[in-house]
Design an enzyme around this catalytic site. Structure first.
Site, mmCIF file in Angstrom:
data_model
loop_
_atom_site.group_PDB
_atom_site.id
_atom_site.type_symbol
_atom_site.label_atom_id
_atom_site.label_comp_id
_atom_site.label_asym_id
_atom_site.label_seq_id
_atom_site.Cartn_x
_atom_site.Cartn_y
_atom_site.Cartn_z
ATOM 1 N N GLY A 1 -2.646 -0.443 -3.744
ATOM 2 C CA GLY A 1 -1.140 0.171 -3.827
ATOM 3 C C GLY A 1 -0.944 1.415 -4.356
ATOM 4 N N PRO B 1 -8.729 -0.629 -5.401
ATOM 5 C CA PRO B 1 -7.992 0.660 -4.743
ATOM 6 C C PRO B 1 -8.678 0.626 -3.187
ATOM 7 C CG PRO B 1 -9.625 1.495 -6.189
ATOM 8 C CD PRO B 1 -9.486 -0.283 -6.494
ATOM 9 N N GLY B 2 -7.986 1.198 -2.372
ATOM 10 C CA GLY B 2 -8.695 1.643 -1.280
ATOM 11 C C GLY B 2 -8.228 2.880 -0.845
ATOM 12 N N SER C 1 0.800 -1.148 0.156
ATOM 13 C CA SER C 1 -0.074 0.004 -0.015
ATOM 14 C C SER C 1 0.931 1.146 -0.022
ATOM 15 C CB SER C 1 -0.976 0.048 1.389
ATOM 16 O OG SER C 1 -1.976 0.830 1.010
ATOM 17 N N CYS D 1 -2.737 6.514 27.703
ATOM 18 C CA CYS D 1 -1.849 6.091 28.556
ATOM 19 C C CYS D 1 -0.945 5.073 28.213
ATOM 20 C CB CYS D 1 -2.375 5.557 30.139
ATOM 21 S SG CYS D 1 -3.361 7.151 30.900
ATOM 22 N N ASP D 2 -0.506 5.016 27.055
ATOM 23 C CA ASP D 2 0.377 4.168 26.476
ATOM 24 C C ASP D 2 1.537 4.605 25.826
ATOM 25 O OD1 ASP D 2 1.539 2.306 24.364
ATOM 26 O OD2 ASP D 2 -0.210 0.867 24.673
ATOM 27 N N TYR E 1 -8.012 4.225 6.158
ATOM 28 C CA TYR E 1 -7.346 3.439 7.408
ATOM 29 C C TYR E 1 -7.144 4.340 8.689
ATOM 30 C CZ TYR E 1 -6.117 0.483 3.332
ATOM 31 O OH TYR E 1 -6.440 -0.332 2.346
HETATM 32 C C1 LIG Z 1 -5.992 -3.665 1.579
HETATM 33 C C2 LIG Z 1 -6.286 -4.247 0.496
HETATM 34 C C3 LIG Z 1 -6.183 -3.573 -0.878
HETATM 35 C C4 LIG Z 1 -6.383 -1.898 -0.841
HETATM 36 O O1 LIG Z 1 -4.898 -1.481 -0.886
HETATM 37 P P1 LIG Z 1 -4.719 0.121 -1.103
HETATM 38 O O2 LIG Z 1 -3.265 0.003 -1.117
HETATM 39 O O3 LIG Z 1 -5.557 0.677 0.140
HETATM 40 O O4 LIG Z 1 -5.222 0.439 -2.449
HETATM 41 C C5 LIG Z 1 -6.602 -4.175 -1.940
HETATM 42 N N1 LIG Z 1 -6.613 -5.454 -1.993
HETATM 43 C C6 LIG Z 1 -6.448 -6.394 -1.059
HETATM 44 C C7 LIG Z 1 -6.522 -7.825 -1.111
HETATM 45 C C8 LIG Z 1 -6.212 -5.635 0.227
HETATM 46 O O5 LIG Z 1 -5.848 -6.391 1.421
#
Ligand SMILES: *Cc1c(COP(=O)(O)O)cnc(C)c1O
Length: 393
Positions: free
Chosen positions: A226, A264-265, A189, A335-336, A367
Site C-alpha cells: 500500500g 511492499p510491491g 495499493s 482493436c478493443d 504492475y
Molecule cells: C499485491 C499485494 C501486495 C503488494 O501491494 P503494493 O500496494 O503493491 O505494495 C502485498 N501483499 C499482498 C497480499 C498483495 O496481494
C-alpha cells in the site's frame, strides 16, 4: 502542466534509462535496478523493526528478484509458478510466505513439500485445507480494512474477513494443530490516506487482546503493502508514512512490538521503470471535433492495465519540439474500444507531436510488464531491459 522528468528521476538515472532505451524498438520497459536497491534500503531504514517480504507479483523479472534476494529480502508469493521461480534462484523456503488466500489444496501441499511454513488465510475452508496439507504450519489471518476509496487500486473486498471471523479462525487453527501466528491486512495499493493503517492496527490490537483472553498469544503482524510510488496524484513522502505508522504501532503495542512484516510491491519497484512508447497516429473524429486522439504502441493490454478507470495516473513525458502543449485522449494500439488509457484525465503533451515521436511513461516498474494479455491482436509481451544508473552505493 508539462511533466518535468527531473521531478521523477535524477540526471544520472534518466540519462542511463534514456540511453538504454535508444538501443531498442518500442514499446519496451527499462528498469533501473539501482532505484529498486535504493527503495529497498530506504524502506528498511524507515522500518528498522520490520521484515520485508517483496510482493513478487508487482514485478517478477529475474534481475529484480536476484537483486532483492542478494539484499536479504523475503518474498510474498501467490502461486506455485512464482514459487518455482523464486526457489530456482536459490532462495530458501524460510524466506517465503504463501500470501494468497485463494488456493487449491494441491498447491498448499506443493508449497509445504517445498518447505514453506508460513501461510495466509481468510476463510474456514482454506484453513481446513492448510491443516490437512501443511500440518503444523504457521498461519496468519487476513482481515478486511477500510480505505478503498482513498487507495488508487483497492484490494480489500475480495480478500480478508471480519475481525470476529479472524478470531474464530485463529482459535480453530490452534484446534487443528496449526500455529496461529497473527493477523495481516492490506489497506489498498497506492493508499493515499495514512490513517487507513491506524484503523487497521487498532483492529489487530482488538484481536490480539481477545485471543490473549482465550489463551492464544499472537506474535506476528503483517501490514501488507500500500506504500506509494510517485505518480501524478501526490502522496505524502515515505518519511511521513513511516513515522505515522510507527506511531500507530507503538501507541497500540508499546515498544515491545510483535514480529512485523511488510509486503511492499509498488513502492519498491514502481519508480524504477519507464515504459518507452511511440506515437502511431494523431487524429480527430470529425472535421469540427475538438478532441485530438493520440494512439500509442502501448496500451491497456500490453502494460498499462492500471489505467483501468483511469486509476493510476502515470506521468507522461515527451521531447517533441515546442513548449506548446495540448490535451489528448490517449489510447492504445489494439482493436478493443476499452483500450483507452485516459479520456477524462488529460495529460498535456506537445502540440507538435507526430507519429514516430517517443512518449515515456514514468514510474512504470510495478504492475506493467507481467500484468498484460498474451498476444492480443498478435502484439507480443512487452520486453524489459535493465540498467544500473550507478545512483546508489
Ligand atoms: C499485491 C499485494 C501486495 C503488494 O501491494 P503494493 O500496494 O503493491 O505494495 C502485498 N501483499 C499482498 C497480499 C498483495 O496481494
Amino acid at each position: 502542466m508539462k511533466v518535468d522528468v527531473l521531478e521523477y528521476y535524477s540526471k544520472a538515472e534518466w540519462s542511463a534509462i534514456k540511453s538504454e532505451s535508444s538501443k531498442h524498438e518500442t514499446p519496451c520497459v527499462i528498469i533501473d535496478l539501482d532505484i529498486v536497491k535504493r527503495k529497498y534500503q530506504e524502506l528498511g531504514e524507515h522500518f528498522p523493526f520490520s521484515k520485508i517480504y517483496y510482493a513478487v507479483k508487482a514485478n517478477p523479472a529475474i534481475p529484480v528478484l536476484e537483486l532483492l534476494r542478494d539484499l536479504g529480502s523475503n518474498f510474498d508469493i501467490a502461486s506455485r509458478y512464482e514459487l518455482d521461480r523464486i526457489l530456482s534462484l536459490g532462495v530458501s523456503p524460510d524466506r517465503i510466505s504463501y500470501g494468497n488466500t485463494i488456493k487449491k489444496r494441491a498447491d498448499i501441499r506443493y508449497f509445504y513439500e517445498k518447505g514453506v511454513r508460513l501461510f495466509a488465510t481468510d476463510s474456514e475452508p482454506d484453513l481446513r485445507n492448510i491443516a490437512k496439507e501443511a500440518p503444523g504450519a504457521r498461519v496468519f489471518c487476513r482481515i478486511l480494512t477500510e480505505g478503498s476509496s482513498t487507495a488508487d487500486w483497492p484490494l480489500s473486498r475480495k480478500f480478508g474477513c471480519h475481525p470476529d471471523m479472524a478470531i474464530d479462525l485463529l482459535v480453530l487453527a490452534k484446534d487443528l494443530g496449526l500455529v496461529p501466528a497473527g493477523i495481516s491486512f492490506h489497506v489498498g495499493s497506492q493508499q493515499r490516506e495514512i490513517g487507513a493503517w491506524d484503523s487497521a492496527i487498532a483492529k489487530v490490537r482488538y484481536i490480539y487482546d481477545y485471543l490473549e483472553s482465550e489463551g492464544i498469544h499472537l506474535t506476528l503482524i503483517n501490514m501488507g503493502g500500500g506504500f506509494p510510488a510517485n505518480y501524478i496524484s501526490k502522496t505524502n513522502s515515505m518519511d511521513v508514512y513511516a513515522s505515522e505508522i510507527t506511531r500507530y504501532l507503538t501507541e497500540d503495542f508499546g515498544d515491545d512490538l510483535p514480529e512485523i512484516i511488510l509486503e511492499p510491491g509498488r513502492s519498491l519497484v514502481g519508480e524504477s521503470g519507464v515504459i518507452v512508447s511511440e506515437v502511431v497516429l494523431v487524429s480527430k473524429k470529425s472535421s469540427t471535433g475538438l478532441d485530438r486522439w493520440l494512439y500509442l504502441d502501448v496500451g491497456k493490454f500490453n502494460g498499462l492495465i492500471e489505467t483501468w478507470d483511469e486509476s493510476i495516473k502515470y506521468p507522461l513525458y515527451c521531447e517533441a519540439r515546442g513548449d506548446d502543449c495540448e490535451d489528448y485522449i490517449i489510447a492504445g494500439p489494439t482493436c478493443d474500444s476499452q483500450d483507452i488509457m485516459y479520456e477524462f484525465y488529460r495529460n498535456p503533451l506537445p502540440s507538435y507531436i507526430k507519429p514516430g515521436d517517443r512518449v515515456y511513461w514514468l514510474s512504470c516498474g510495478a504492475y506493467t510488464s507481467s500484468y498484460a494479455s498474451v498476444e492480443f491482436n498478435g502484439f507480443p509481451p512487452i520486453p524489459t531491459y535493465f540498467v544500473n544508473s550507478g545512483s546508489v552505493e
